[in-house]
Enzyme design. Sequence first.
Site, PDB file in Angstrom:
ATOM      1  N   ASP A 191       0.864  -1.169   0.000  1.00 33.87           N
ATOM      2  CA  ASP A 191       0.000   0.000   0.000  1.00 33.87           C
ATOM      3  C   ASP A 191       0.901   1.219   0.000  1.00 33.87           C
ATOM      4  OD1 ASP A 191      -2.580   1.373   0.303  1.00 33.87           O
ATOM      5  OD2 ASP A 191      -1.748   1.971   2.231  1.00 33.87           O
ATOM      6  N   GLU A 275      -2.210  -1.522  -5.417  1.00 36.20           N
ATOM      7  CA  GLU A 275      -3.514  -0.927  -5.678  1.00 36.20           C
ATOM      8  C   GLU A 275      -3.392   0.015  -6.871  1.00 36.20           C
ATOM      9  OE1 GLU A 275      -6.716   0.716  -2.511  1.00 36.20           O
ATOM     10  OE2 GLU A 275      -4.791   1.716  -2.583  1.00 36.20           O
ATOM     11  N   ASP A 355      -2.434   1.282   7.027  1.00 38.53           N
ATOM     12  CA  ASP A 355      -1.832   0.888   5.754  1.00 38.53           C
ATOM     13  C   ASP A 355      -1.527  -0.608   5.704  1.00 38.53           C
ATOM     14  OD1 ASP A 355      -1.971   3.541   4.982  1.00 38.53           O
ATOM     15  OD2 ASP A 355       0.064   3.986   5.682  1.00 38.53           O
TER      16      ASP A 355
END
Length: 405
Positions: A191, A275, A355
């Site tokens: 992340d 992501e 996170d």
Amino acid sequence: MLIFEYKLDGSRAQYAAMDEAIRVVQFIRNKCLRLWMDERGGQGISKNDLQCYCAVLAKAYPFATHLNSQARQASADRAWFAISRFYDNCKHHKPGKKGYPKFQHDNRSVEYKQTGWKLEPDGKHITFTDGCDIGCLRLAGNPKQKIAAFPLEQIKRVRIVHRADGYYVQFGVEAERAIVHQPTGKQVGIDVGLKAYYTDSEGNTVDNPRHYRKAEQKLKRLQRGLSRKQKKSANRKKARKQLARAHLHVQRQREDFARKTASTLVSSHDVIAYEDVQIRNMVRNHHLAKSIHDAGWGTFISWVKAYGRMHNVPVLAVAPHFTSQECSACSAIVKKSLSVRTHICPSCGVVLDRDHNAALNILAKARACTLGHRETSSSSSEEENASGQTASTRTPKRATSKRAG
Ligand SMILES: [Zn+2]
């Protein structure tokens, strides 16, 4: 495509000749764009038409004939690249601006294909043989980097780039750099965040270097100095050069950090999931804008993909929905704003760093594989990024405006 770069060492006259070649490229590109605009929005203009138009231009403008014909065509291709990107954005209804092609004023490079230049037998000099009179230049740089070791037919393009601190040549070599990957049995989700450069699904973090903030004071001072100087004065020119060099330095630090971090990440894992955030959308939030550009995630992800290809390690993109809101242990949705740094699940009681929780969700999503897709496509823009060209040919002016969003 591998890129090998050298700094060019030559005389003042040679630098001027390179500037002239760069100007011709811009001239042809802009002329092609003008042709497209004039033809009623260019509906009837194809890539081939622009290529043919090159020959017309060369006849009409004698100075354009000095430039190698393949380099002229590459300039027309640049116009076509801008046009087709605009068409693509319209077709796919890209949110926001569609990027209507603009005339260029600050071109910094010229690209030769396989003619118009030759490597000298010593492997340390390059001679440009077209009518631009650039002549023979010394290749300065890493002595371990040996461009002459490659068969000539593998060198697909040669690009001269003018940067704030001099002239460079990039050789685009058609070869794959394959690295024998030592399997580690580890899969990881990452992340990219504001607090850390990235957080992985094991809970490890890599700290943000924040080069830009550190250098910001210096850049600010130089910028102030520049704006105080009188227009068109020699001092102003000097101040502008100093500022451009300082920007270049920051860019290089950032690029270097992104590349090394990506290399370490890929070589120590067998699968990487990230992501697929639309960075551009995030930058609209002005409070976050500076940190986002500071971290340079776009560059980082490009490098992760590039190293993934070299190591033959899958790099998976997952859709960005709910990765920070969902509980990684029980899938309950736990709403939280950006300022909430800890994930506390009321349903199952799990407590994780925000996170870390997101990274676990990203990995789980990639494993489920329904939303994730294997990142095998390599569009031209990604490759450009991976080779570090987009970043390094970026002008300082644009770097500033990008930061402001
Ligand atoms: Zn839970």
